[in-house]
Scaffold this motif. Sequence first.
Motif, PDB file in Angstrom:
ATOM      1  N   ASN A  18     -13.338  11.986 -79.025  1.00  0.00           N
ATOM      2  CA  ASN A  18     -11.914  11.684 -78.976  1.00  0.00           C
ATOM      3  C   ASN A  18     -11.599  10.552 -79.944  1.00  0.00           C
ATOM      4  O   ASN A  18     -12.416   9.635 -80.123  1.00  0.00           O
ATOM      5  CB  ASN A  18     -11.493  11.253 -77.565  1.00  0.00           C
ATOM      6  N   LEU A  19     -10.410  10.594 -80.531  1.00  0.00           N
ATOM      7  CA  LEU A  19      -9.943   9.505 -81.377  1.00  0.00           C
ATOM      8  C   LEU A  19      -9.094   8.548 -80.539  1.00  0.00           C
ATOM      9  O   LEU A  19      -8.330   8.980 -79.669  1.00  0.00           O
ATOM     10  CB  LEU A  19      -9.095  10.030 -82.536  1.00  0.00           C
ATOM     11  N   HIS A  20      -9.218   7.266 -80.842  1.00  0.00           N
ATOM     12  CA  HIS A  20      -8.445   6.241 -80.149  1.00  0.00           C
ATOM     13  C   HIS A  20      -7.840   5.281 -81.165  1.00  0.00           C
ATOM     14  O   HIS A  20      -8.286   5.199 -82.311  1.00  0.00           O
ATOM     15  CB  HIS A  20      -9.336   5.462 -79.180  1.00  0.00           C
ATOM     16  N   ASN A  21      -6.829   4.550 -80.715  1.00  0.00           N
ATOM     17  CA  ASN A  21      -6.185   3.517 -81.542  1.00  0.00           C
ATOM     18  C   ASN A  21      -5.713   4.090 -82.881  1.00  0.00           C
ATOM     19  O   ASN A  21      -5.889   3.470 -83.936  1.00  0.00           O
ATOM     20  CB  ASN A  21      -7.128   2.332 -81.760  1.00  0.00           C
ATOM     21  N   LEU A  22      -5.116   5.247 -82.813  1.00  0.00           N
ATOM     22  CA  LEU A  22      -4.630   5.921 -84.019  1.00  0.00           C
ATOM     23  C   LEU A  22      -3.460   5.151 -84.626  1.00  0.00           C
ATOM     24  O   LEU A  22      -2.534   4.742 -83.931  1.00  0.00           O
ATOM     25  CB  LEU A  22      -4.182   7.341 -83.670  1.00  0.00           C
ATOM     26  N   GLN A  23      -3.502   4.963 -85.944  1.00  0.00           N
ATOM     27  CA  GLN A  23      -2.388   4.383 -86.686  1.00  0.00           C
ATOM     28  C   GLN A  23      -2.112   5.247 -87.906  1.00  0.00           C
ATOM     29  O   GLN A  23      -3.047   5.633 -88.620  1.00  0.00           O
ATOM     30  CB  GLN A  23      -2.695   2.950 -87.101  1.00  0.00           C
TER      31      GLN A  23
ATOM     32  N   VAL B 212      -4.504   8.282 -91.895  1.00  0.00           N
ATOM     33  CA  VAL B 212      -4.545   7.702 -90.558  1.00  0.00           C
ATOM     34  C   VAL B 212      -5.837   6.914 -90.408  1.00  0.00           C
ATOM     35  O   VAL B 212      -6.845   7.209 -91.053  1.00  0.00           O
ATOM     36  CB  VAL B 212      -4.461   8.782 -89.450  1.00  0.00           C
ATOM     37  N   THR B 213      -5.783   5.885 -89.569  1.00  0.00           N
ATOM     38  CA  THR B 213      -6.987   5.148 -89.195  1.00  0.00           C
ATOM     39  C   THR B 213      -7.145   5.251 -87.686  1.00  0.00           C
ATOM     40  O   THR B 213      -6.170   5.454 -86.951  1.00  0.00           O
ATOM     41  CB  THR B 213      -6.899   3.669 -89.619  1.00  0.00           C
ATOM     42  N   TYR B 214      -8.362   5.103 -87.204  1.00  0.00           N
ATOM     43  CA  TYR B 214      -8.671   5.337 -85.799  1.00  0.00           C
ATOM     44  C   TYR B 214     -10.091   4.873 -85.528  1.00  0.00           C
ATOM     45  O   TYR B 214     -10.845   4.525 -86.457  1.00  0.00           O
ATOM     46  CB  TYR B 214      -8.557   6.834 -85.469  1.00  0.00           C
ATOM     47  N   ASP B 215     -10.456   4.872 -84.263  1.00  0.00           N
ATOM     48  CA  ASP B 215     -11.856   4.691 -83.902  1.00  0.00           C
ATOM     49  C   ASP B 215     -12.232   5.768 -82.898  1.00  0.00           C
ATOM     50  O   ASP B 215     -11.374   6.537 -82.454  1.00  0.00           O
ATOM     51  CB  ASP B 215     -12.138   3.279 -83.365  1.00  0.00           C
ATOM     52  N   LEU B 216     -13.506   5.830 -82.556  1.00  0.00           N
ATOM     53  CA  LEU B 216     -14.014   6.890 -81.687  1.00  0.00           C
ATOM     54  C   LEU B 216     -14.169   6.440 -80.242  1.00  0.00           C
ATOM     55  O   LEU B 216     -14.812   7.130 -79.450  1.00  0.00           O
ATOM     56  CB  LEU B 216     -15.337   7.427 -82.233  1.00  0.00           C
ATOM     57  N   GLY B 217     -13.556   5.309 -79.901  1.00  0.00           N
ATOM     58  CA  GLY B 217     -13.507   4.889 -78.507  1.00  0.00           C
ATOM     59  C   GLY B 217     -14.830   4.373 -77.977  1.00  0.00           C
ATOM     60  O   GLY B 217     -15.843   4.344 -78.681  1.00  0.00           O
ATOM     61  N   PRO B 218     -14.835   3.967 -76.726  1.00  0.00           N
ATOM     62  CA  PRO B 218     -16.032   3.356 -76.136  1.00  0.00           C
ATOM     63  C   PRO B 218     -17.197   4.330 -75.952  1.00  0.00           C
ATOM     64  O   PRO B 218     -18.360   3.919 -75.948  1.00  0.00           O
ATOM     65  CB  PRO B 218     -15.543   2.828 -74.785  1.00  0.00           C
TER      66      PRO B 218
ATOM     67  N   ILE C 221     -12.075  23.668 -66.272  1.00  0.00           N
ATOM     68  CA  ILE C 221     -10.841  23.326 -66.959  1.00  0.00           C
ATOM     69  C   ILE C 221     -10.576  21.822 -66.801  1.00  0.00           C
ATOM     70  O   ILE C 221     -10.582  21.286 -65.690  1.00  0.00           O
ATOM     71  CB  ILE C 221      -9.660  24.132 -66.394  1.00  0.00           C
ATOM     72  N   HIS C 222     -10.360  21.145 -67.935  1.00  0.00           N
ATOM     73  CA  HIS C 222     -10.156  19.697 -67.919  1.00  0.00           C
ATOM     74  C   HIS C 222      -9.384  19.301 -69.172  1.00  0.00           C
ATOM     75  O   HIS C 222      -9.149  20.112 -70.061  1.00  0.00           O
ATOM     76  CB  HIS C 222     -11.515  18.973 -67.885  1.00  0.00           C
ATOM     77  N   ARG C 223      -9.005  18.057 -69.237  1.00  0.00           N
ATOM     78  CA  ARG C 223      -8.372  17.516 -70.439  1.00  0.00           C
ATOM     79  C   ARG C 223      -9.072  16.226 -70.835  1.00  0.00           C
ATOM     80  O   ARG C 223      -9.816  15.638 -70.050  1.00  0.00           O
ATOM     81  CB  ARG C 223      -6.874  17.267 -70.235  1.00  0.00           C
ATOM     82  N   HIS C 224      -8.839  15.789 -72.063  1.00  0.00           N
ATOM     83  CA  HIS C 224      -9.443  14.562 -72.558  1.00  0.00           C
ATOM     84  C   HIS C 224      -8.398  13.451 -72.585  1.00  0.00           C
ATOM     85  O   HIS C 224      -7.250  13.649 -72.201  1.00  0.00           O
ATOM     86  CB  HIS C 224      -9.996  14.778 -73.966  1.00  0.00           C
ATOM     87  N   ASN C 225      -8.813  12.280 -73.087  1.00  0.00           N
ATOM     88  CA  ASN C 225      -7.878  11.192 -73.322  1.00  0.00           C
ATOM     89  C   ASN C 225      -7.938  10.804 -74.794  1.00  0.00           C
ATOM     90  O   ASN C 225      -8.687  11.373 -75.561  1.00  0.00           O
ATOM     91  CB  ASN C 225      -8.177   9.995 -72.411  1.00  0.00           C
ATOM     92  N   GLY C 226      -7.126   9.829 -75.174  1.00  0.00           N
ATOM     93  CA  GLY C 226      -7.115   9.396 -76.559  1.00  0.00           C
ATOM     94  C   GLY C 226      -5.963  10.003 -77.336  1.00  0.00           C
ATOM     95  O   GLY C 226      -4.956  10.440 -76.773  1.00  0.00           O
ATOM     96  N   ASP C 227      -6.096  10.021 -78.670  1.00  0.00           N
ATOM     97  CA  ASP C 227      -5.033  10.467 -79.570  1.00  0.00           C
ATOM     98  C   ASP C 227      -5.298  11.832 -80.198  1.00  0.00           C
ATOM     99  O   ASP C 227      -4.376  12.463 -80.709  1.00  0.00           O
ATOM    100  CB  ASP C 227      -4.837   9.436 -80.683  1.00  0.00           C
TER     101      ASP C 227
END
Length: 212
Positions: free
Chosen positions: A203-208, A98-104, A120-126
């Motif tokens: 968080n990971l983003h733009n996962l492919q 997989v490829t990805y970036d670590l976001g802004p 208690i919370h959640r994150h965003n991303g992949d």
Amino acid sequence: MQENLYPFSPLVCRDTISDGFHEFLMDGLDGSCDGYDYSKHLAGNIQNQKAGDYDPQLFYDFVNPYVQGYFQQEHRDSLFFHANDPTQESNEQKLDHVTYDLGPLGPWVNFMKPHEYNPIHRHNGDLSAIIFIDIPEEIDQERIHNRENGLQSCASGLVDFWCYNTNWLVSPKTKQILLFPPNLLHGVYPFSSNVQRITMSFNLHNLQKHYE
């Protein structure tokens, strides 16, 4: 060694980072502590939530094996469930990487002091991850003392994950890494011991996903 855990339905992977990776993280703590304040971007009731002061490429290289391991296991799970579900089309493709970036935001470091906590919370991303850089033993001893003496606060410093109205308490250890779906609810309970608990999240983003 990677542990593939299923406290709920979603996959959670737990592993121990290498000595070299841990030393790399420890070496960047002073710079991170003096760095950009991330508090306005985060949910934590923690005074010092700072941008990780790390070379982005070196950090990526260190964390990448754990990320690849997570998605390889997720892919194996997918093949298993599809093979046992007659309503699903079979997919025999083998995941290569997989490829990805670590976001802004990139990785951030929580310098957690007594009585601070993460609601208690959640994150965003992949995909999301927590690395336990330094978890003082005093927090474990506090929890044991409270339990043995019948005190209410028996969850000091524990990470609490929630899914489907069920929770899973994790007792973190120094050098552990947890990888989990970003929408998995979680929080951290406060402690009273006069120590500092240091963790990193990202968080990971733009996962492919790339197949053979």
